[in-house]
Design a protein around this motif. Sequence first.
Motif, PDB file in Angstrom:
ATOM      1  N   GLY A  83       4.787   8.306   8.123  1.00 12.58           N
ATOM      2  CA  GLY A  83       5.326   8.551   6.786  1.00 12.58           C
ATOM      3  C   GLY A  83       6.250   9.761   6.715  1.00 12.58           C
ATOM      4  O   GLY A  83       6.617  10.211   5.622  1.00 12.58           O
TER       5      GLY A  83
ATOM      6  N   GLY B  68       5.600   5.859  12.144  1.00 14.87           N
ATOM      7  CA  GLY B  68       5.068   5.106  11.009  1.00 14.87           C
ATOM      8  C   GLY B  68       4.112   5.918  10.158  1.00 14.87           C
ATOM      9  O   GLY B  68       3.551   5.397   9.180  1.00 14.87           O
TER      10      GLY B  68
ATOM     11  N   GLN C 203      18.264   9.694  10.437  1.00 14.95           N
ATOM     12  CA  GLN C 203      18.149   9.476  11.889  1.00 14.95           C
ATOM     13  C   GLN C 203      19.457   8.983  12.479  1.00 14.95           C
ATOM     14  O   GLN C 203      19.814   9.322  13.592  1.00 14.95           O
TER      15      GLN C 203
ATOM     16  N   ARG D 254       0.833  -1.213   0.000  1.00 17.41           N
ATOM     17  CA  ARG D 254       0.000   0.000   0.000  1.00 17.41           C
ATOM     18  C   ARG D 254       0.867   1.262   0.000  1.00 17.41           C
ATOM     19  O   ARG D 254       2.063   1.214   0.283  1.00 17.41           O
TER      20      ARG D 254
HETATM   21  N1  LIG Z   1      11.905   0.474   2.797  1.00 11.18           N
HETATM   22  C1  LIG Z   1      10.647   0.275   3.157  1.00 11.18           C
HETATM   23  N2  LIG Z   1       9.906  -0.688   2.581  1.00 11.18           N
HETATM   24  C2  LIG Z   1       8.620  -0.891   2.902  1.00 11.18           C
HETATM   25  N3  LIG Z   1       7.967  -0.171   3.825  1.00 11.18           N
HETATM   26  C3  LIG Z   1       8.630   0.800   4.449  1.00 11.18           C
HETATM   27  C4  LIG Z   1      10.001   1.077   4.158  1.00 11.18           C
HETATM   28  N4  LIG Z   1      10.411   2.103   4.937  1.00 11.18           N
HETATM   29  C5  LIG Z   1       9.333   2.458   5.688  1.00 11.18           C
HETATM   30  N5  LIG Z   1       8.274   1.674   5.389  1.00 11.18           N
HETATM   31  C6  LIG Z   1       6.936   1.761   5.975  1.00 11.18           C
HETATM   32  O1  LIG Z   1       6.400   3.032   5.629  1.00 11.18           O
HETATM   33  C7  LIG Z   1       5.650   3.559   6.710  1.00 11.18           C
HETATM   34  C8  LIG Z   1       6.147   4.951   7.060  1.00 11.18           C
HETATM   35  O2  LIG Z   1       7.469   4.852   7.533  1.00 11.18           O
HETATM   36  P1  LIG Z   1       8.313   6.143   7.890  1.00 11.18           P
HETATM   37  O3  LIG Z   1       9.664   5.695   8.313  1.00 11.18           O
HETATM   38  O4  LIG Z   1       8.219   7.116   6.788  1.00 11.18           O
HETATM   39  O5  LIG Z   1       7.500   6.682   9.148  1.00 11.18           O
HETATM   40  P2  LIG Z   1       7.882   7.799  10.186  1.00 11.18           P
HETATM   41  O6  LIG Z   1       6.673   8.633  10.365  1.00 11.18           O
HETATM   42  O7  LIG Z   1       9.127   8.495   9.771  1.00 11.18           O
HETATM   43  O8  LIG Z   1       8.160   6.935  11.490  1.00 11.18           O
HETATM   44  P3  LIG Z   1       9.177   7.243  12.703  1.00 11.18           P
HETATM   45  O9  LIG Z   1       8.633   8.457  13.387  1.00 11.18           O
HETATM   46  O10 LIG Z   1       9.066   6.035  13.572  1.00 11.18           O
HETATM   47  O11 LIG Z   1      10.517   7.465  12.110  1.00 11.18           O
HETATM   48  C9  LIG Z   1       5.787   2.574   7.847  1.00 11.18           C
HETATM   49  O12 LIG Z   1       4.611   1.786   7.881  1.00 11.18           O
HETATM   50  C10 LIG Z   1       6.979   1.752   7.488  1.00 11.18           C
HETATM   51  O13 LIG Z   1       6.830   0.454   7.966  1.00 11.18           O
END
Ligand SMILES: Nc1ncnc2c1ncn2[C@@H]1O[C@H](COP(=O)(O)OP(=O)(O)OP(=O)(O)O)[C@@H](O)[C@H]1O
Length: 584
Positions: A398, A396, A427, A373
Motif C-alpha cells: 500500500g 502490494g 514510478q 477491501r
Molecule cells: N487502481 C487500483 N484499483 C484497485 N486496486 C488497486 C489499485 N491500485 C493498487 N491497487 C491495489 O492496492 C494494493 C496496494 O497497491 P500499492 O501500489 O499501493 O502497493 P505498493 O506497496 O506500492 O506496491 P509496489 O511496491 O509493488 O509498488 C495492491 O493490492 C494493489 O493491487
Amino acid sequence: MTAPAPATPHRAPPRDPALWRALAAVLKLFWTGQRNRLLLGAALAAFTVLAGIALLGLSGWFITATAIAGASAATALAFDVFAPSAGIRLLALTRTASRYGERLVTHDATFAVLAALRERAFRGWAQPGAARRLLLRPARLLFRLTSDIDALDSLYLRILVPAAAALGAALAAGVALGLINGWFGLLAAFWLLLAGLGAPALAARRALAPSRRRSSGLETLRQRIIELSAGQTELVMAGRMAAAQARIADADARLARADDALNRIEAGVTAAFGVATAALLAAALLTVAVLAESGGVGAPVAAMAVLVALAALEPFAALRRGAMELGRALLAVGRLAPRLADQPAAPARLRPGDGKTAATLRGVCVRHPGAARHVLVDIDLNVGAGERVAVIGASGAGKSTLLALLAGELEATSGEVRNCPASLLTQRTELFQDTWRGNLQLAAPGADDAALMAALAAVSLDDVVRDRAAGALKSPLDAPLGEGGAGLSGGQGRRLALARLLLRDAPLWLLDEPTEALDAATAREVLGCAARLAEGRALIIATHLRREAGLADRLLVMDHGRLTAEARRGEPAFDVLLAGLRPD
Ligand SMILES: Nc1ncnc2c1ncn2[C@@H]1O[C@H](COP(=O)(O)OP(=O)(O)OP(=O)(O)O)[C@@H](O)[C@H]1O
C-alpha cells in the motif's frame, strides 16, 4: 498492452428522462455561452431561406408576367421591368450575403461553444476518480474528447438552425399563399409541417439505434486497431495475431452494417421528400388552375404561388442530415453530460498551519474505487516539515497508495488527512513527444524560459539540452523529446522528472521508487541530485531499496495497508530494517 476492452454498451434509450435532462443541460451550456451569436445565426438562416423563397416566387411571377406583357406592343411598353428585376437582384445579393454571414456566425459560435465544452469535459475527466478510471481505457478518453464533443455540433448546426429556418419558411409560405386564398395557405402550411417535419422525425427515430451502433462500432474499431499496433510483438509471441485481426474485421463489419442501415434510412427520407414535393407540386398546380379558372388569380400570381410552395419545402430537406446524426449526438450527450456538470469541489484538504508539520493522518482508511477491501487501514502518521521518511514493505503493501493519497489523487474513505501541497514523482517518468519546454511546462504552465533552464541546471541537464539543440534552434528548450523520453538515458529521464518536481515548488515531495530501474552509479547520481534539491522540504519515499531508504531519517514499515513499525536514524532497529532491504 491494455486488456482488450469489450464493445461499449449502448446507452439508455432516448426516452430515458435522464438523457433528456442531460440534453437540456448541454443546450443550456450552448445558450449561456453564445446566446446572441446563436440567435443571430438562426435569424440569418431564416432570412436566407425566406429570401430564397421570395426570389423564386418573384422570378416565376416576373417571367410569366413578362411573357404575357410581351404578347402585345401596348402592354409590352407599359410593363415595368425595372422594379421586379431590381427586386430579384436585391434578393439574390442579400441571400448570398446572409448565407455567408450565417455560415460565419453559426460555425464561429458553435466552435466557441465546443472549445469551452472540450475544456470543461477535460477538467471533468481530470478529477481523481474519473482520471483513474479512464487511464485504464486511454483510447476511450481520446475518442470521448474528440468525437463525442464534435458530435454535439449537429445539435445546433444541423437540427436547431435548419428547424428554425424551415419553420420560418412554412409560416411565410402559409401567409403568402393565404393572401391568395385562405384555405390554400392553411393547407400548404399544414402539408409543409406534416411532411417536412414528419419525414425527418421518422428517419431520426429509425436512425437512433444504427447511429448509436455506428458510433460505438467506430470506437471499438479504433480501440482494437490501437491495441493491435501497440501490442504487435506480444500478440505474435502469444500466437494471437490472427485472432486480433479477426476482432478488427468483426468490428469493421459491424460498422459497415450500421452504415448500410443508415444509408437505407437516408435513401428512404430522400425518397419521402421527393414524393412530398411531387404531391405538393400537383396539389399547388391543381389549386392555382382552379383559382385561375374562376378568375381568382392571374397567370403570373399562379406561377409565383406554385414556386413559393415548392421552395418552402426545400429548407426541410436540410433537416435530413440532422435526423441521421441525432442518435450519435444523443449518445454523446448521455456520455458527456456527467463530465460537463459543475464538478463538486474535492473535499478541501485541511492544511497543517503550524509550519512544523508537513502531513498528519488520523485513522485514515482508503479503498480504491470499485475494490472490495481497504488498501490502507487505520493509518496514523505525522511527518514534520523538512523531515525525510521512507515507507518500506512488501510489494502490494500500500506504499504507492499512501503517496497517491497525500498527492490528492485519491480521497480517504474515512479519517482525516492534513498535508501541505505535495508533488509526486511516480514510478514511471511520464515524458511526451514534445519539446523540452512543453514537457517541463506540464509542471508549471506559466514558467518562463529562464525558470525552465534554471530547473534543468539544478539537475545538471542544461548542457544536455544545449547539445541537443546544437544552436540550430531559437532556444535550446525548443529541442524535441521522443515519446516516453526516447533519446534520454534512464537517469536523464529521472532527472528531468526531478526538474519538473522542482518547478512545482511544493514543500512536500513524494518519491515513489525514484531509482528503481537504474544501475547503481546512475541511481547514486539521481539520489544525490534529489537529496540536494529537496533541502528544506519534507520527503516521503516509497521504496524496496537500501540506497533510497538511506536518504531517510525515519523508516516506516507498511504491511497489508497498516503501519506496523517505525525506527529513527540512530536507533538499532533503523540499521536492522535498512539491512533487510534490497542492496544496489
Ligand atoms: N487502481 C487500483 N484499483 C484497485 N486496486 C488497486 C489499485 N491500485 C493498487 N491497487 C491495489 O492496492 C494494493 C496496494 O497497491 P500499492 O501500489 O499501493 O502497493 P505498493 O506497496 O506500492 O506496491 P509496489 O511496491 O509493488 O509498488 C495492491 O493490492 C494493489 O493491487
